[in-house]
Design an enzyme around this catalytic site. Structure first.
Site, mmCIF file in Angstrom:
data_model
loop_
_atom_site.group_PDB
_atom_site.id
_atom_site.type_symbol
_atom_site.label_atom_id
_atom_site.label_comp_id
_atom_site.label_asym_id
_atom_site.label_seq_id
_atom_site.Cartn_x
_atom_site.Cartn_y
_atom_site.Cartn_z
ATOM 1 N N ASP A 19 0.825 -1.208 0.000
ATOM 2 C CA ASP A 19 0.000 0.000 0.000
ATOM 3 C C ASP A 19 0.861 1.261 0.000
ATOM 4 O O ASP A 19 1.946 1.278 0.590
ATOM 5 C CB ASP A 19 -0.909 -0.013 1.233
ATOM 6 C CG ASP A 19 -2.038 1.004 1.125
ATOM 7 O OD1 ASP A 19 -2.384 1.397 -0.011
ATOM 8 O OD2 ASP A 19 -2.555 1.414 2.168
ATOM 9 N N ASN A 21 1.256 3.380 -3.009
ATOM 10 C CA ASN A 21 1.754 3.813 -4.321
ATOM 11 C C ASN A 21 1.190 5.176 -4.727
ATOM 12 O O ASN A 21 1.907 6.035 -5.244
ATOM 13 C CB ASN A 21 1.353 2.808 -5.415
ATOM 14 C CG ASN A 21 2.053 1.482 -5.260
ATOM 15 O OD1 ASN A 21 3.016 1.366 -4.524
ATOM 16 N ND2 ASN A 21 1.550 0.472 -5.960
ATOM 17 N N GLY A 22 -0.120 5.337 -4.523
ATOM 18 C CA GLY A 22 -0.787 6.573 -4.946
ATOM 19 C C GLY A 22 -0.262 7.773 -4.180
ATOM 20 O O GLY A 22 0.064 8.820 -4.769
ATOM 21 N N ARG A 23 -0.147 7.626 -2.859
ATOM 22 C CA ARG A 23 0.334 8.742 -2.029
ATOM 23 C C ARG A 23 1.789 9.072 -2.347
ATOM 24 O O ARG A 23 2.200 10.222 -2.365
ATOM 25 C CB ARG A 23 0.168 8.405 -0.537
ATOM 26 C CG ARG A 23 -1.241 8.642 -0.037
ATOM 27 C CD ARG A 23 -1.461 8.000 1.293
ATOM 28 N NE ARG A 23 -1.552 6.557 1.168
ATOM 29 C CZ ARG A 23 -1.304 5.693 2.155
ATOM 30 N NH1 ARG A 23 -0.924 6.133 3.337
ATOM 31 N NH2 ARG A 23 -1.438 4.406 1.960
ATOM 32 N N SER A 64 -7.470 -5.871 -5.230
ATOM 33 C CA SER A 64 -8.512 -6.522 -4.436
ATOM 34 C C SER A 64 -9.842 -6.516 -5.178
ATOM 35 O O SER A 64 -10.030 -5.755 -6.135
ATOM 36 C CB SER A 64 -8.670 -5.796 -3.095
ATOM 37 O OG SER A 64 -9.312 -4.556 -3.295
ATOM 38 N N ASN A 67 -10.976 -3.123 -5.280
ATOM 39 C CA ASN A 67 -10.251 -2.143 -6.102
ATOM 40 C C ASN A 67 -10.960 -1.847 -7.430
ATOM 41 O O ASN A 67 -10.663 -0.852 -8.088
ATOM 42 C CB ASN A 67 -8.812 -2.598 -6.374
ATOM 43 C CG ASN A 67 -7.878 -2.412 -5.203
ATOM 44 O OD1 ASN A 67 -6.912 -3.158 -5.037
ATOM 45 N ND2 ASN A 67 -8.140 -1.421 -4.362
ATOM 46 N N ARG A 193 -4.953 -1.833 8.909
ATOM 47 C CA ARG A 193 -6.086 -2.728 8.649
ATOM 48 C C ARG A 193 -5.687 -3.835 7.679
ATOM 49 O O ARG A 193 -4.657 -3.749 7.005
ATOM 50 C CB ARG A 193 -7.295 -1.946 8.137
ATOM 51 C CG ARG A 193 -7.020 -1.070 6.947
ATOM 52 C CD ARG A 193 -8.279 -0.347 6.468
ATOM 53 N NE ARG A 193 -7.929 0.631 5.464
ATOM 54 C CZ ARG A 193 -7.856 1.950 5.669
ATOM 55 N NH1 ARG A 193 -8.153 2.468 6.833
ATOM 56 N NH2 ARG A 193 -7.494 2.756 4.692
ATOM 57 N N ILE A 194 -6.575 -4.843 7.599
ATOM 58 C CA ILE A 194 -6.289 -6.035 6.782
ATOM 59 C C ILE A 194 -6.942 -5.921 5.412
ATOM 60 O O ILE A 194 -6.528 -6.570 4.455
ATOM 61 C CB ILE A 194 -6.725 -7.299 7.573
ATOM 62 C CG1 ILE A 194 -5.751 -7.495 8.752
ATOM 63 C CG2 ILE A 194 -6.761 -8.541 6.714
ATOM 64 C CD1 ILE A 194 -6.161 -8.520 9.758
ATOM 65 N N GLU A 206 1.473 -13.404 12.185
ATOM 66 C CA GLU A 206 2.014 -12.253 12.907
ATOM 67 C C GLU A 206 1.822 -11.026 12.010
ATOM 68 O O GLU A 206 2.094 -11.097 10.812
ATOM 69 C CB GLU A 206 3.515 -12.448 13.181
ATOM 70 C CG GLU A 206 3.824 -13.600 14.106
ATOM 71 C CD GLU A 206 3.265 -13.375 15.508
ATOM 72 O OE1 GLU A 206 3.293 -12.218 15.990
ATOM 73 O OE2 GLU A 206 2.784 -14.358 16.104
HETATM 74 C C1 FPP Z 1 -2.091 -0.014 -3.375
HETATM 75 O O1 FPP Z 1 -1.613 1.312 -3.287
HETATM 76 C C2 FPP Z 1 -1.489 -0.678 -4.539
HETATM 77 C C3 FPP Z 1 -2.204 -1.260 -5.557
HETATM 78 C C4 FPP Z 1 -3.666 -1.288 -5.589
HETATM 79 C C5 FPP Z 1 -1.494 -1.878 -6.718
HETATM 80 C C6 FPP Z 1 -0.238 -2.614 -6.370
HETATM 81 C C7 FPP Z 1 0.370 -3.150 -7.618
HETATM 82 C C8 FPP Z 1 1.694 -3.197 -7.860
HETATM 83 C C9 FPP Z 1 2.726 -2.800 -6.857
HETATM 84 C C10 FPP Z 1 2.173 -3.777 -9.162
HETATM 85 C C11 FPP Z 1 2.486 -5.237 -8.962
HETATM 86 C C12 FPP Z 1 2.615 -5.990 -10.224
HETATM 87 C C13 FPP Z 1 2.343 -7.321 -10.341
HETATM 88 C C14 FPP Z 1 2.468 -8.007 -11.651
HETATM 89 C C15 FPP Z 1 1.881 -8.136 -9.223
HETATM 90 P P1 FPP Z 1 -2.661 2.510 -3.393
HETATM 91 O O2 FPP Z 1 -2.872 2.836 -4.815
HETATM 92 O O3 FPP Z 1 -3.895 2.144 -2.637
HETATM 93 O O4 FPP Z 1 -1.888 3.668 -2.667
HETATM 94 P P2 FPP Z 1 -2.532 4.827 -1.783
HETATM 95 O O5 FPP Z 1 -3.070 4.181 -0.535
HETATM 96 O O6 FPP Z 1 -1.352 5.699 -1.512
HETATM 97 O O7 FPP Z 1 -3.586 5.489 -2.613
#
Ligand code: FPP
Length: 246
Positions: A19, A21-23, A64, A67, A193-194, A206
């Protein structure tokens, strides 16, 4: 911690909610998709480190069931990214003897992605160094409901008696029933959270929460987490004294 407390050295099965990536992208004034790309590059390193450490199963939450509620443009980008990443990585994964598996509702994925998944699973099916399990369109509740349907079908078909429905028979119908349960559940990105990730099979996992956003969660941070796992006392319902005496 006293020296004589039993510690589990290395988890057999690590599950990660990647978690943040977006932020991470937003902090850099970039689109969220930039964060997902960076996240996929880190995943490469974490897979390699897991293999080198001797982890048996690494399960990552890529997308998920919930998502799908994201803006269509982001979901489509992610689906395209999964295809690209798999095409880019599959030969290296295979040459590293890693078995690649997917869990989740693949019926809702595009035909192209379904094919990429099927090809990756077929190519790597005989590999035994480590299992990399990608949860895609997956949720723990979906998994449990799907297993419940299978059990109900067995009962209605006369294959299983109602009185025989117990934890073992039920668990046998879940995804990855042939793999060990999750020992170590890591979530990056600061949320505690899960989020409907692995539920049943993480009953005794764990938990480890890191504030670091996924693209910044390095191999160093991962080792730190594994080090903490090694110092947890796993009691599985017993007392600490019983664990020490066993
Ligand atoms: C959650 O961060 C991340 C995702 C929904 C996507 C994760 C996917 C990857 C890292 C690519 C993996 C590639 C493969 C082939 C498995 P978020 O977008 O919810 O971040 P945020 O909470 O900051 O908005």
């Amino acid at each position: 911690m006293p020296d004589n407390v039993q510690v589990s050295i290395l988890p057999h099965h690590v599950a990660i909610v990647m978690d943040g990536n977006g932020r991470w992208a937003k902090q850099k004034n970039k689109p969220r998709t930039f964060g997902h790309q960076a996240g996929s590059r880190l995943l490469h390193e974490i897979v390699e480190e897991s293999k080198n450490q001797g982890i048996h199963v690494l399960t990552v939450f890529a997308f998920s069931s919930e998502n799908w509620k994201r803006p269509q443009q982001e979901s489509s980008f992610l689906m395209g990214l999964f295809i690209k990443v798999m095409q880019r990585e599959i030969n290296e994964l295979h040459s590293n003897h890693i078995q690649v598996r997917f869990i989740g509702d693949r019926s809702v994925l595009s035909k192209t992605l379904q094919q990429v998944i099927a090809d990756a699973e077929k190519l790597t099916a005989g590999n035994h160094k480590m299992v990399l399990q990608v949860a895609l369109s997956y949720s723990g509740q979906w998994d449990i409901a799907t297993a419940a349907r299978c059990v109900a079908e067995k009962v209605s078909g006369g294959e299983l008696a109602v009185a025989d429905v117990d934890e073992q028979h039920f668990a046998a119908e879940l995804s990855f029933a042939d793999l060990p349960d999750v020992d170590f559940f890591i979530r990056t990105g600061g949320e505690l959270r899960i989020s409907n990730f692995i539920l049943w099979q993480a009953a005794y996992a764990e938990l480890y929460f890191s504030d670091v956003l996924w693209p910044d969660f390095s191999v160093v941070e991962y080792r730190k987490a594994l080090e903490e796992f090694a110092h947890r006392q796993r009691r599985f319902g017993r007392t600490g004294e019983q664990v020490l005496a066993s």
